[in-house]
Design a protein around this motif. Structure first.
Motif, short mmCIF file in Angstrom:
data_model
loop_
_atom_site.label_atom_id
_atom_site.label_comp_id
_atom_site.label_asym_id
_atom_site.label_seq_id
_atom_site.Cartn_x
_atom_site.Cartn_y
_atom_site.Cartn_z
N UNK A 297 -15.84 -3.35 2.65
CA UNK A 297 -14.51 -3.95 2.70
C UNK A 297 -14.28 -4.56 4.07
N UNK A 298 -13.77 -5.79 4.07
CA UNK A 298 -13.53 -6.50 5.32
C UNK A 298 -12.41 -7.52 5.12
N UNK B 129 -14.13 -5.75 10.06
CA UNK B 129 -14.39 -4.63 9.15
C UNK B 129 -13.47 -3.46 9.47
N UNK B 130 -12.82 -3.49 10.62
CA UNK B 130 -11.91 -2.43 11.04
C UNK B 130 -10.47 -2.93 10.94
N UNK B 131 -9.62 -2.24 10.15
CA UNK B 131 -8.24 -2.72 10.00
C UNK B 131 -7.46 -2.70 11.31
N UNK B 132 -7.75 -1.77 12.20
CA UNK B 132 -7.06 -1.73 13.50
C UNK B 132 -7.36 -2.96 14.33
N UNK B 133 -8.61 -3.39 14.32
CA UNK B 133 -9.00 -4.59 15.06
C UNK B 133 -8.37 -5.84 14.44
N UNK C 133 -3.91 -0.17 2.09
CA UNK C 133 -3.80 -0.11 0.63
C UNK C 133 -5.15 -0.40 -0.02
N UNK C 134 -5.36 0.20 -1.18
CA UNK C 134 -6.58 -0.07 -1.95
C UNK C 134 -6.51 -1.42 -2.64
N UNK C 135 -5.34 -1.77 -3.14
CA UNK C 135 -5.13 -3.05 -3.83
C UNK C 135 -4.00 -3.77 -3.10
N UNK C 136 -4.13 -5.07 -2.96
CA UNK C 136 -3.08 -5.84 -2.30
C UNK C 136 -3.10 -5.71 -0.79
N UNK C 137 -4.28 -5.62 -0.21
CA UNK C 137 -4.42 -5.39 1.23
C UNK C 137 -4.51 -6.69 2.04
N UNK C 138 -3.94 -7.76 1.51
CA UNK C 138 -3.89 -9.02 2.25
C UNK C 138 -2.62 -9.04 3.09
N UNK C 139 -2.71 -9.65 4.26
CA UNK C 139 -1.54 -9.85 5.12
C UNK C 139 -1.42 -11.34 5.40
N UNK D 170 -7.32 -11.90 4.82
CA UNK D 170 -7.61 -11.85 3.38
C UNK D 170 -8.75 -10.87 3.13
N UNK D 171 -8.45 -9.85 2.32
CA UNK D 171 -9.42 -8.80 2.05
C UNK D 171 -10.54 -9.32 1.14
N UNK D 172 -11.72 -8.78 1.38
CA UNK D 172 -12.90 -9.17 0.63
C UNK D 172 -13.79 -7.93 0.56
N UNK D 173 -14.49 -7.63 -0.49
CA UNK D 173 -14.52 -8.37 -1.74
C UNK D 173 -13.22 -8.22 -2.51
#
Length: 129
Positions: A4-5, A48-52, A87-93, A110-113
């Motif tokens: 996840x990235x 790959x890190x949400x904090x970054x 979030x597992x789903x809808x993790x776009x900002x 934008x989250x991928x995959x």
């Protein structure tokens, strides 16, 4: 990239109307109507890190401060960002706002995959390494 990235996208400039976008009169970096369509473009960077990823948004907001930053602070916005990225789903900002100088600022993580949706399979990852 199968882990996840988030792909980071940025646009700063003038705002465009929906009709200008549909007629192809918007800049190539202008935000698309559908989130999944960001993935058809080359990202500025990938996290790959949400904090970054959240730190990238903070830097963007410091470089292009929102007009309403006094009423809706960057720190408050980032609390929402951290919750969304977790979030597992809808993790776009996606941020869209104006600066005091009247520039339109759009920033997207934008989250991928991406999962399969009723619209069909998502575009391929723009940075598969």
């Amino acid at each position: 990239m199968t882990v996840r990235h988030w792909h980071a996208y940025a646009h700063t400039g003038r705002a465009c109307t929906d009709s200008q976008i549909r007629r192809g009169q918007a800049p190539a970096t202008y935000p698309p109507f559908e989130l999944r369509n960001w993935l058809t473009r080359q990202p500025e960077t990938t996290f790959t890190d949400p904090g970054t990823a959240a730190k990238w948004l903070r830097v963007q907001a410091e470089e292009h401060p929102p007009t309403d930053a006094a009423a809706f602070t960057v720190d408050t916005r980032l609390r929402y960002v951290h919750a969304t990225l977790a979030q597992e789903i809808g993790a776009d900002v996606v941020w869209g706002y104006y600066t005091p100088g009247r520039a339109f600022v759009s920033r997207a993580l934008i989250v991928c995959p991406r999962p399969l949706t009723p619209a069909g399979p998502p575009p391929p990852c723009p940075d598969p390494n």
